[in-house]
Design an enzyme around this catalytic site. Structure first.
Site, PDB file in Angstrom:
ATOM      1  N   THR A   1     -55.198-119.646 -40.047  1.00 11.39           N
ATOM      2  CA  THR A   1     -54.963-118.209 -39.903  1.00 11.39           C
ATOM      3  C   THR A   1     -55.768-117.673 -38.728  1.00 11.39           C
ATOM      4  OG1 THR A   1     -56.841-117.534 -41.241  1.00 11.39           O
ATOM      5  CG2 THR A   1     -54.818-118.082 -42.428  1.00 11.39           C
TER       6      THR A   1
ATOM      7  N   ARG B   1     -72.680-131.120 -36.077  1.00 13.84           N
ATOM      8  CA  ARG B   1     -73.674-130.269 -35.400  1.00 13.84           C
ATOM      9  C   ARG B   1     -74.713-129.730 -36.369  1.00 13.84           C
ATOM     10  NH1 ARG B   1     -69.120-130.734 -33.133  1.00 13.84           N
ATOM     11  NH2 ARG B   1     -68.722-130.401 -30.930  1.00 13.84           N
TER      12      ARG B   1
ATOM     13  N   HIS C   1     -57.963-115.571 -38.830  1.00 15.51           N
ATOM     14  CA  HIS C   1     -59.250-115.098 -39.325  1.00 15.51           C
ATOM     15  C   HIS C   1     -60.407-115.576 -38.443  1.00 15.51           C
ATOM     16  CE1 HIS C   1     -60.468-112.917 -42.904  1.00 15.51           C
ATOM     17  NE2 HIS C   1     -61.611-113.547 -42.844  1.00 15.51           N
TER      18      HIS C   1
ATOM     19  N   PHE D   1     -78.471-116.502 -31.645  1.00 16.92           N
ATOM     20  CA  PHE D   1     -77.063-116.732 -32.004  1.00 16.92           C
ATOM     21  C   PHE D   1     -76.908-118.163 -32.515  1.00 16.92           C
ATOM     22  CE2 PHE D   1     -72.645-117.843 -30.753  1.00 16.92           C
ATOM     23  CZ  PHE D   1     -71.973-116.878 -31.486  1.00 16.92           C
TER      24      PHE D   1
ATOM     25  N   ALA E   1     -71.370-120.433 -39.889  1.00 20.03           N
ATOM     26  CA  ALA E   1     -70.412-121.467 -39.476  1.00 20.03           C
ATOM     27  C   ALA E   1     -69.014-120.895 -39.610  1.00 20.03           C
ATOM     28  CB  ALA E   1     -70.559-122.710 -40.343  1.00 20.03           C
ATOM     29  N   VAL E   2     -68.346-120.748 -38.479  1.00 21.40           N
ATOM     30  CA  VAL E   2     -66.967-120.254 -38.489  1.00 21.40           C
ATOM     31  C   VAL E   2     -66.076-121.428 -38.098  1.00 21.40           C
ATOM     32  CG1 VAL E   2     -65.428-118.393 -37.797  1.00 21.40           C
ATOM     33  CG2 VAL E   2     -67.903-118.057 -37.650  1.00 21.40           C
ATOM     34  N   ILE E   3     -65.204-121.799 -39.024  1.00 20.44           N
ATOM     35  CA  ILE E   3     -64.375-122.997 -38.823  1.00 20.44           C
ATOM     36  C   ILE E   3     -62.907-122.584 -38.769  1.00 20.44           C
ATOM     37  CG2 ILE E   3     -63.748-125.252 -39.768  1.00 20.44           C
ATOM     38  CD1 ILE E   3     -66.569-125.324 -41.039  1.00 20.44           C
TER      39      ILE E   3
ATOM     40  N   PHE F   1     -69.220-112.600 -40.776  1.00 28.91           N
ATOM     41  CA  PHE F   1     -68.843-111.232 -40.413  1.00 28.91           C
ATOM     42  C   PHE F   1     -69.958-110.242 -40.755  1.00 28.91           C
ATOM     43  CE2 PHE F   1     -66.534-107.217 -40.717  1.00 28.91           C
ATOM     44  CZ  PHE F   1     -65.748-107.273 -39.574  1.00 28.91           C
ATOM     45  N   GLU F   2     -70.692-110.506 -41.833  1.00 32.45           N
ATOM     46  CA  GLU F   2     -71.727-109.576 -42.288  1.00 32.45           C
ATOM     47  C   GLU F   2     -73.069-109.795 -41.584  1.00 32.45           C
ATOM     48  OE1 GLU F   2     -69.644-111.191 -44.526  1.00 32.45           O
ATOM     49  OE2 GLU F   2     -68.492-109.348 -44.855  1.00 32.45           O
TER      50      GLU F   2
HETATM   51  N1  INI Z   1     -66.917-116.524 -42.727  1.00 39.55           N
HETATM   52  C1  INI Z   1     -67.605-117.517 -42.118  1.00 39.55           C
HETATM   53  O1  INI Z   1     -68.844-117.438 -42.032  1.00 39.55           O
HETATM   54  N2  INI Z   1     -66.960-118.584 -41.617  1.00 39.55           N
HETATM   55  C2  INI Z   1     -65.589-118.707 -41.663  1.00 39.55           C
HETATM   56  O2  INI Z   1     -65.064-119.737 -41.187  1.00 39.55           O
HETATM   57  C3  INI Z   1     -64.863-117.673 -42.274  1.00 39.55           C
HETATM   58  N3  INI Z   1     -63.414-117.762 -42.352  1.00 39.55           N
HETATM   59  O3  INI Z   1     -62.828-118.586 -41.647  1.00 39.55           O
HETATM   60  O4  INI Z   1     -62.770-117.030 -43.070  1.00 39.55           O
HETATM   61  C4  INI Z   1     -65.557-116.569 -42.817  1.00 39.55           C
HETATM   62  N4  INI Z   1     -64.912-115.564 -43.444  1.00 39.55           N
HETATM   63  C5  INI Z   1     -65.564-114.594 -44.275  1.00 39.55           C
HETATM   64  C6  INI Z   1     -66.079-113.407 -43.480  1.00 39.55           C
HETATM   65  O5  INI Z   1     -67.213-113.777 -42.715  1.00 39.55           O
HETATM   66  C7  INI Z   1     -66.494-112.250 -44.397  1.00 39.55           C
HETATM   67  O6  INI Z   1     -67.536-112.677 -45.230  1.00 39.55           O
HETATM   68  C8  INI Z   1     -65.340-111.742 -45.266  1.00 39.55           C
HETATM   69  O7  INI Z   1     -64.210-111.443 -44.467  1.00 39.55           O
HETATM   70  C9  INI Z   1     -65.770-110.450 -46.014  1.00 39.55           C
HETATM   71  O8  INI Z   1     -66.099-109.410 -45.108  1.00 39.55           O
END
Ligand code: INI
Length: 163
Positions: free
Chosen positions: A92, A133, A94, A119, A86-88, A63-64
């Site tokens: 939820t 991957r 999220h 990206f 890596a977003v898994i 997210f950051e």
């Molecule tokens: N951040 C990731 O990089 N990957 C994820 O899978 C993930 N999940 O699933 O929660 C994730 N969450 C944290 C997010 O990126 C922020 O760091 C957090 O919400 C604080 O702003």
């Protein structure tokens, strides 16, 4: 007419890049980073953390990443910025928020600054798929490095806007 193409070995020694890496799912992102560094090193870049060519920025999670990528790209100091995360998918929603924001944010960072922002965010259903991957089968980090080299080269060749 002209065909424009980036190459992988243009002025390698003078390139400057930044790599932004999410700590979340660090088991995966550190492997992506290793693959990316391997690519850049084998094309002639100095990938050392105290070297002159690549700055590394660790952030809490995907997210950051776009906020930091935008700041780095806008600084004018880099030929390319590479984002690794890596977003898994969990149980939820999220996953959907994080993956949607990071993809939009990275595209915006690139459009708004004119600097290639790669990206390099894996979005997978399971940790197993992410690890496959990130080195178990293939390491997509290598390809992200290649994309940065190609785009850094291409952007120097394309016409700029008229005065
Ligand atoms: N951040 C990731 O990089 N990957 C994820 O899978 C993930 N999940 O699933 O929660 C994730 N969450 C944290 C997010 O990126 C922020 O760091 C957090 O919400 C604080 O702003």
């Amino acid at each position: 007419m002209t065909t424009f193409e980036g190459t992988y070995n243009d002025n390698i020694q003078t390139l400057r890049m930044a790599i932004v890496i999410g700590r979340f799912n660090d088991l995966v992102t550190s492997k992506l980073l290793a693959g990316c560094q391997d690519c850049l090193r084998r094309h002639g870049m100095d990938v050392s953390t105290d070297g002159e060519q690549i700055d590394y920025v660790w952030v809490p999670g995907s997210f950051e990443i776009s906020l930091v990528a935008k700041r780095l790209a806008a600084s004018g100091q880099y030929d390319a910025v590479i984002c690794l995360g890596a977003v898994i998918r969990g149980d939820t929603p999220h996953f959907d928020y994080v993956s949607s924001e990071v993809s939009k944010g990275i595209a915006a960072a690139s459009f708004q600054t004119g600097v290639p922002v790669v990206f390099g965010i894996l979005t997978t259903d399971t940790m197993q798929q992410a690890l496959e991957r990130a080195g178990i089968k293939n390491n997509l980090g290598w390809g992200y490095g290649l994309s940065a080299l190609e785009m850094a080269s291409l952007m120097k060749k394309l016409p700029t806007s008229a005065p």
